[in-house]
Design an enzyme around this catalytic site. Structure first.
Site, PDB file in Angstrom:
ATOM      1  N   ALA A   1       0.821  -1.222   0.000  1.00 29.93           N
ATOM      2  CA  ALA A   1       0.000   0.000   0.000  1.00 29.93           C
ATOM      3  C   ALA A   1       0.852   1.269   0.000  1.00 29.93           C
ATOM      4  O   ALA A   1       0.347   2.357   0.228  1.00 29.93           O
ATOM      5  CB  ALA A   1      -0.947  -0.007   1.188  1.00 29.93           C
TER       6      ALA A   1
ATOM      7  N   ARG B   1       2.413   2.487  -2.597  1.00 30.81           N
ATOM      8  CA  ARG B   1       2.385   3.159  -3.907  1.00 30.81           C
ATOM      9  C   ARG B   1       1.174   2.682  -4.708  1.00 30.81           C
ATOM     10  O   ARG B   1       0.527   1.703  -4.345  1.00 30.81           O
ATOM     11  CB  ARG B   1       3.637   2.788  -4.719  1.00 30.81           C
ATOM     12  CG  ARG B   1       4.908   3.228  -4.100  1.00 30.81           C
ATOM     13  CD  ARG B   1       6.108   2.921  -4.990  1.00 30.81           C
ATOM     14  NE  ARG B   1       6.571   1.545  -4.873  1.00 30.81           N
ATOM     15  CZ  ARG B   1       6.686   0.715  -5.908  1.00 30.81           C
ATOM     16  NH1 ARG B   1       6.339   1.090  -7.120  1.00 30.81           N
ATOM     17  NH2 ARG B   1       7.144  -0.509  -5.721  1.00 30.81           N
TER      18      ARG B   1
ATOM     19  N   ASN C   1       7.613  -8.576   3.906  1.00 35.82           N
ATOM     20  CA  ASN C   1       7.726  -9.134   2.554  1.00 35.82           C
ATOM     21  C   ASN C   1       6.706 -10.265   2.455  1.00 35.82           C
ATOM     22  O   ASN C   1       6.871 -11.311   3.091  1.00 35.82           O
ATOM     23  CB  ASN C   1       9.154  -9.642   2.348  1.00 35.82           C
ATOM     24  CG  ASN C   1       9.311 -10.404   1.042  1.00 35.82           C
ATOM     25  OD1 ASN C   1       8.381 -10.470   0.232  1.00 35.82           O
ATOM     26  ND2 ASN C   1      10.487 -10.960   0.835  1.00 35.82           N
ATOM     27  N   VAL C   2       5.667 -10.069   1.656  1.00 40.05           N
ATOM     28  CA  VAL C   2       4.582 -11.064   1.621  1.00 40.05           C
ATOM     29  C   VAL C   2       5.042 -12.415   1.078  1.00 40.05           C
ATOM     30  O   VAL C   2       4.381 -13.430   1.302  1.00 40.05           O
ATOM     31  CB  VAL C   2       3.343 -10.568   0.826  1.00 40.05           C
ATOM     32  CG1 VAL C   2       2.707  -9.354   1.484  1.00 40.05           C
ATOM     33  CG2 VAL C   2       3.667 -10.316  -0.639  1.00 40.05           C
TER      34      VAL C   2
ATOM     35  N   ASN D   1      -2.790  -6.951  -2.426  1.00 35.23           N
ATOM     36  CA  ASN D   1      -2.488  -6.078  -3.564  1.00 35.23           C
ATOM     37  C   ASN D   1      -1.017  -6.148  -3.985  1.00 35.23           C
ATOM     38  O   ASN D   1      -0.695  -5.876  -5.145  1.00 35.23           O
ATOM     39  CB  ASN D   1      -2.869  -4.639  -3.191  1.00 35.23           C
ATOM     40  CG  ASN D   1      -2.299  -3.631  -4.163  1.00 35.23           C
ATOM     41  OD1 ASN D   1      -2.858  -3.400  -5.228  1.00 35.23           O
ATOM     42  ND2 ASN D   1      -1.162  -3.040  -3.823  1.00 35.23           N
TER      43      ASN D   1
ATOM     44  N   TYR E   1       3.918 -13.519 -14.933  1.00 38.87           N
ATOM     45  CA  TYR E   1       2.902 -12.646 -14.320  1.00 38.87           C
ATOM     46  C   TYR E   1       1.491 -13.180 -14.592  1.00 38.87           C
ATOM     47  O   TYR E   1       0.657 -13.268 -13.669  1.00 38.87           O
ATOM     48  CB  TYR E   1       3.080 -11.237 -14.886  1.00 38.87           C
ATOM     49  CG  TYR E   1       2.160 -10.200 -14.307  1.00 38.87           C
ATOM     50  CD1 TYR E   1       2.374  -9.668 -13.038  1.00 38.87           C
ATOM     51  CD2 TYR E   1       1.073  -9.723 -15.034  1.00 38.87           C
ATOM     52  CE1 TYR E   1       1.532  -8.697 -12.508  1.00 38.87           C
ATOM     53  CE2 TYR E   1       0.229  -8.749 -14.521  1.00 38.87           C
ATOM     54  CZ  TYR E   1       0.464  -8.242 -13.259  1.00 38.87           C
ATOM     55  OH  TYR E   1      -0.375  -7.287 -12.742  1.00 38.87           O
TER      56      TYR E   1
ATOM     57  N   LYS F   1      -1.299 -14.521 -11.894  1.00 36.32           N
ATOM     58  CA  LYS F   1      -2.627 -13.908 -11.736  1.00 36.32           C
ATOM     59  C   LYS F   1      -3.740 -14.916 -12.038  1.00 36.32           C
ATOM     60  O   LYS F   1      -4.816 -14.850 -11.422  1.00 36.32           O
ATOM     61  CB  LYS F   1      -2.738 -12.667 -12.626  1.00 36.32           C
ATOM     62  CG  LYS F   1      -1.778 -11.546 -12.217  1.00 36.32           C
ATOM     63  CD  LYS F   1      -2.015 -11.084 -10.780  1.00 36.32           C
ATOM     64  CE  LYS F   1      -1.175  -9.886 -10.397  1.00 36.32           C
ATOM     65  NZ  LYS F   1      -1.409  -9.423  -9.029  1.00 36.32           N
TER      66      LYS F   1
ATOM     67  N   ILE G   1      -3.585   0.282 -15.691  1.00 37.16           N
ATOM     68  CA  ILE G   1      -3.829   1.361 -14.736  1.00 37.16           C
ATOM     69  C   ILE G   1      -2.543   2.184 -14.622  1.00 37.16           C
ATOM     70  O   ILE G   1      -1.448   1.614 -14.592  1.00 37.16           O
ATOM     71  CB  ILE G   1      -4.215   0.778 -13.342  1.00 37.16           C
ATOM     72  CG1 ILE G   1      -5.339  -0.269 -13.447  1.00 37.16           C
ATOM     73  CG2 ILE G   1      -4.560   1.889 -12.353  1.00 37.16           C
ATOM     74  CD1 ILE G   1      -6.690   0.236 -13.904  1.00 37.16           C
TER      75      ILE G   1
HETATM   76  P1  NAP Z   1       3.273  -0.746  -8.123  1.00 40.06           P
HETATM   77  O1  NAP Z   1       2.933   0.681  -8.380  1.00 40.06           O
HETATM   78  O2  NAP Z   1       4.503  -1.323  -8.731  1.00 40.06           O
HETATM   79  O3  NAP Z   1       3.299  -0.983  -6.517  1.00 40.06           O
HETATM   80  C1  NAP Z   1       3.552  -2.258  -6.036  1.00 40.06           C
HETATM   81  C2  NAP Z   1       3.330  -2.286  -4.543  1.00 40.06           C
HETATM   82  O4  NAP Z   1       3.559  -3.643  -4.102  1.00 40.06           O
HETATM   83  C3  NAP Z   1       4.285  -1.400  -3.778  1.00 40.06           C
HETATM   84  O5  NAP Z   1       3.600  -0.803  -2.709  1.00 40.06           O
HETATM   85  C4  NAP Z   1       5.331  -2.378  -3.255  1.00 40.06           C
HETATM   86  O6  NAP Z   1       5.883  -2.001  -2.011  1.00 40.06           O
HETATM   87  C5  NAP Z   1       4.497  -3.615  -3.036  1.00 40.06           C
HETATM   88  N1  NAP Z   1       5.287  -4.854  -3.019  1.00 40.06           N
HETATM   89  C6  NAP Z   1       6.038  -5.375  -4.012  1.00 40.06           C
HETATM   90  N2  NAP Z   1       6.617  -6.513  -3.589  1.00 40.06           N
HETATM   91  C7  NAP Z   1       6.225  -6.704  -2.304  1.00 40.06           C
HETATM   92  C8  NAP Z   1       6.489  -7.701  -1.335  1.00 40.06           C
HETATM   93  N3  NAP Z   1       7.292  -8.730  -1.601  1.00 40.06           N
HETATM   94  N4  NAP Z   1       5.909  -7.590  -0.111  1.00 40.06           N
HETATM   95  C9  NAP Z   1       5.101  -6.532   0.180  1.00 40.06           C
HETATM   96  N5  NAP Z   1       4.821  -5.541  -0.710  1.00 40.06           N
HETATM   97  C10 NAP Z   1       5.386  -5.638  -1.931  1.00 40.06           C
HETATM   98  O7  NAP Z   1       2.079  -1.708  -8.590  1.00 40.06           O
HETATM   99  P2  NAP Z   1       0.557  -1.371  -8.948  1.00 40.06           P
HETATM  100  O8  NAP Z   1       0.505  -1.056 -10.400  1.00 40.06           O
HETATM  101  O9  NAP Z   1      -0.014  -0.438  -7.964  1.00 40.06           O
HETATM  102  O10 NAP Z   1      -0.097  -2.828  -8.782  1.00 40.06           O
HETATM  103  C11 NAP Z   1      -0.771  -3.220  -7.599  1.00 40.06           C
HETATM  104  C12 NAP Z   1      -1.416  -4.579  -7.852  1.00 40.06           C
HETATM  105  O11 NAP Z   1      -2.330  -4.472  -8.951  1.00 40.06           O
HETATM  106  C13 NAP Z   1      -0.421  -5.670  -8.226  1.00 40.06           C
HETATM  107  O12 NAP Z   1      -0.829  -6.903  -7.675  1.00 40.06           O
HETATM  108  C14 NAP Z   1      -0.525  -5.710  -9.734  1.00 40.06           C
HETATM  109  O13 NAP Z   1      -0.129  -6.959 -10.250  1.00 40.06           O
HETATM  110  C15 NAP Z   1      -1.998  -5.447  -9.924  1.00 40.06           C
HETATM  111  N6  NAP Z   1      -2.312  -4.941 -11.257  1.00 40.06           N
HETATM  112  C16 NAP Z   1      -1.804  -3.754 -11.698  1.00 40.06           C
HETATM  113  C17 NAP Z   1      -2.133  -3.310 -12.978  1.00 40.06           C
HETATM  114  C18 NAP Z   1      -1.637  -1.998 -13.538  1.00 40.06           C
HETATM  115  O14 NAP Z   1      -1.910  -1.712 -14.712  1.00 40.06           O
HETATM  116  N7  NAP Z   1      -0.937  -1.190 -12.790  1.00 40.06           N
HETATM  117  C19 NAP Z   1      -2.945  -4.089 -13.796  1.00 40.06           C
HETATM  118  C20 NAP Z   1      -3.439  -5.299 -13.307  1.00 40.06           C
HETATM  119  C21 NAP Z   1      -3.118  -5.710 -12.034  1.00 40.06           C
HETATM  120  P3  NAP Z   1       7.381  -1.386  -1.841  1.00 40.06           P
HETATM  121  O15 NAP Z   1       7.476  -0.225  -2.787  1.00 40.06           O
HETATM  122  O16 NAP Z   1       7.407  -0.990  -0.411  1.00 40.06           O
HETATM  123  O17 NAP Z   1       8.324  -2.485  -2.172  1.00 40.06           O
END
Ligand code: NAP
Length: 246
Positions: A12, A14, A62-63, A89, A154, A158, A187
């Protein structure tokens, strides 16, 4: 025990997770902002929530680390006495064509996106069963439904999240616990910022609504699935994609 609903949002600090944390706090939940590495960004999210009169705390975990998740959720349950909402998330990408993809890049994406989701559900399910209530919302993706060249790891993670969601929904439904997935399309976050301009333009063309979504578009849907109003909805996958996957 908190009077408020207690919500854990993983990743959460970012992007979409940040928007979900803000939205749940606006709806009155006490939000546990989980992050992995971005402590300053997580603190900023907490400040934003507090500025709006909400309540939030930050917790590193770290999840992908099963034992760390055990400790994280033990602490949350000890401190607040319950967990009402879990939003899985946290997610990463490590894109490449399958013939070039390293086994480590395949494994790491599965470890965070799929095993991480399992690790967290594993830790909250006993508590939610005791409570006879709970909401679990998992972040899938449209590519988990359709597949995507360059994202075998990926998309597999999913697709796995979707199967996990439906199985958990069946296991927990009789105790008043729902489990649903949201499947975003493209997104605007750091994750999609990494794409080249030409890929972004080409991708936007494929979306019936011709534009990327915003983190808030996903957050609103997650907040609905987390609400009392969504109590009879379980095992579903809600696409938030401007019509991309239909
Ligand atoms: P993002 O901007 O890259 O942010 C990822 C978040 O996940 C960050 O807060 C990061 O925390 C955290 N994270 C990564 N590895 C982690 C771990 N091992 N343990 C705990 N936290 C971890 O990604 P987003 O675009 O917001 O995506 C959020 C979710 O939506 C993801 O599951 C992604 O697959 C899904 N999604 C995104 C899109 C899109 O277009 N953006 C589309 C479909 C699905 P730190 O920065 O603290 O490491």
């Amino acid at each position: 025990m908190s009077d408020k609903k207690v919500a854990v949002v993983t990743g959460a600090s970012r992007g979409i997770g940040k928007a979900i944390a803000l939205e749940l706090a606006r709806n009155g939940a006490l939000v546990i902002i989980n992050y992995n590495g971005s402590v300053e960004k997580a603190e900023q999210v907490r400040s934003l929530i507090e500025d709006e009169g909400g309540e939030a705390v930050i917790e590193q975990c770290n999840v992908a680390d099963y034992e760390a998740c055990e400790e994280f959720f033990r602490t949350v349950i000890k401190r607040y006495g319950k967990i009402d909402i879990l939003v899985n998330n946290a997610g990463i990408t490590k894109d490449d064509l399958v013939m070039r993809m390293s086994k480590d890049d395949f494994a790491q994406v599965i470890d965070v996106n799929l095993k991480g989701t399992f690790n967290c559900i594993r830790q909250v399910s006993r508590q939610m069963l005791k409570q006879r209530s709970g909401r679990i919302i998992n972040l899938a993706s449209v590519v988990g439904i359709s597949g995507n060249a360059g994202q075998a790891n990926y998309a597999a993670s999913k697709a796995g999240v979707i199967g996990l969601t439906k199985s958990v929904a069946k296991e927990l439904a009789s105790r008043g616990i729902t489990a649903n997935a949201v499947a975003p399309g493209f997104i605007e976050t750091d994750m999609t910022e990494a794409l080249s301009e030409s890929v972004k333009e080409h991708t936007a063309e494929m979306i019936p609504m011709k534009t990327f979504g915003r983190p808030e578009d996903v957050a609103k849907a997650v907040a609905f699935l987390a609400s009392d109003e969504a109590g009879y909805i379980t095992g579903q996958v809600l696409c938030i994609d401007g019509g991309m996957a239909m």
